[in-house]
Design a protein around this motif. Structure first.
Motif, short mmCIF file in Angstrom:
data_model
loop_
_atom_site.label_atom_id
_atom_site.label_comp_id
_atom_site.label_asym_id
_atom_site.label_seq_id
_atom_site.Cartn_x
_atom_site.Cartn_y
_atom_site.Cartn_z
N UNK A 61 3.17 -0.66 4.12
CA UNK A 61 2.59 0.63 3.76
C UNK A 61 3.74 1.60 3.54
N UNK A 62 3.81 2.16 2.33
CA UNK A 62 4.84 3.13 1.99
C UNK A 62 4.30 4.54 2.19
N UNK A 88 5.61 -0.57 8.17
CA UNK A 88 5.69 0.79 7.65
C UNK A 88 7.03 0.99 6.95
N UNK A 89 6.99 1.43 5.70
CA UNK A 89 8.18 1.83 4.95
C UNK A 89 8.17 3.35 4.80
N UNK A 90 9.25 4.00 5.20
CA UNK A 90 9.34 5.45 5.09
C UNK A 90 10.28 5.81 3.94
N UNK A 97 -3.09 3.94 -2.24
CA UNK A 97 -3.13 3.14 -3.46
C UNK A 97 -2.72 1.70 -3.16
N UNK A 98 -3.44 0.75 -3.75
CA UNK A 98 -3.01 -0.65 -3.77
C UNK A 98 -2.08 -0.78 -4.98
N UNK A 124 0.85 -1.18 0.00
CA UNK A 124 0.00 0.00 0.00
C UNK A 124 0.89 1.23 0.00
N UNK A 125 0.43 2.31 -0.62
CA UNK A 125 1.19 3.56 -0.65
C UNK A 125 0.25 4.71 -0.32
#
Length: 223
Positions: A107-108, A130-132, A65-66, A44-45
């Motif tokens: 999740x980005x 969580x991706x940062x 967004x998927x 996810x973003x």
């Protein structure tokens, strides 16, 4: 004293040893682009963008967004975005995803202050890490940035937005077009709702459907 003349340079030593420049020296570490492609189906973003009204009020839009399917969820529009508002919208998203939520691993997001620990906890509670992205590096969230470019060029830059309610209605209609009727280059010019295993025959009759009052046209088989 060591003799310096004629000594091989470090780059030539690395090349002779078959070592690539960092950071790919191991030969196994993927680039960011390769990582996103490999994880797309479980990614996810999230991102924000703004829309200005005819009264010069700036509205902020929050979307998720998927990435694997490019499906966009426009979660909210407000003139006064807060961390609590973003967290509430994140909680509302998970029921909409339903059983598909278990298929997402990451999740980005960027490092906006509205992404608090409470926001992250909504996703980590569902085992979504969580991706940062790096600071001031929007290209690391390229998929949402591409959608933002499209929605501006095809919609918000061509319509006079009056207020929040109007913005919500317009963006909801555009998101429906994006998710069901708009062809995507990354999907071999298929729309998201198209079956990838079906090759349609040329239509005998084509029907046009107007979106956003005729600003965008969709075409379908009328036979």
């Amino acid at each position: 004293m060591l003799e310096r003349c004629g000594a091989p340079h470090a780059p030539s030593i690395l090349r002779s040893a078959g070592l690539d420049p960092a950071p790919r020296r191991s030969g196994n570490a993927p680039t960011w682009r390769e990582f996103l492609r490999a994880q797309a189906s479980g990614l996810l973003a999230a991102d924000f963008f703004h829309v200005d009204t005819v009264t010069l009020t700036r509205l902020y839009v929050f979307l998720v967004m998927e990435v694997g399917t490019r499906t966009v969820h426009v979660l909210g529009v407000t003139a006064h975005p807060t961390a609590a508002w973003a967290t509430r919208l994140a909680r509302n998203l998970l029921p909409d995803l339903g059983e598909r939520a278990t298929g997402f691993r990451y999740l980005l997001r960027d490092r906006d202050a509205k992404y608090t620990d409470a926001f992250d906890a909504v996703f980590t509670s569902e085992n979504i890490s969580i991706l940062k992205s790096a600071p001031q590096a929007p290209k690391m969230n390229a998929h949402t940035q591409r959608f933002i470019r499209s929605v501006r060029a095809e919609c918000t830059d061509r319509i006079l937005i009056y207020n929040e309610q109007h913005a919500r209605r317009v963006l909801a209609e555009y998101a429906e077009h994006h998710n069901s009727g708009r062809p995507h280059r990354a999907l071999q010019l298929r729309a998201l709702a198209d079956d990838p295993n079906v090759i349609p025959f040329p239509a005998q009759r084509v029907q046009r459907h107007d979106v956003l009052g005729g600003l965008i046209h969709e075409y379908s088989d009328a036979s």
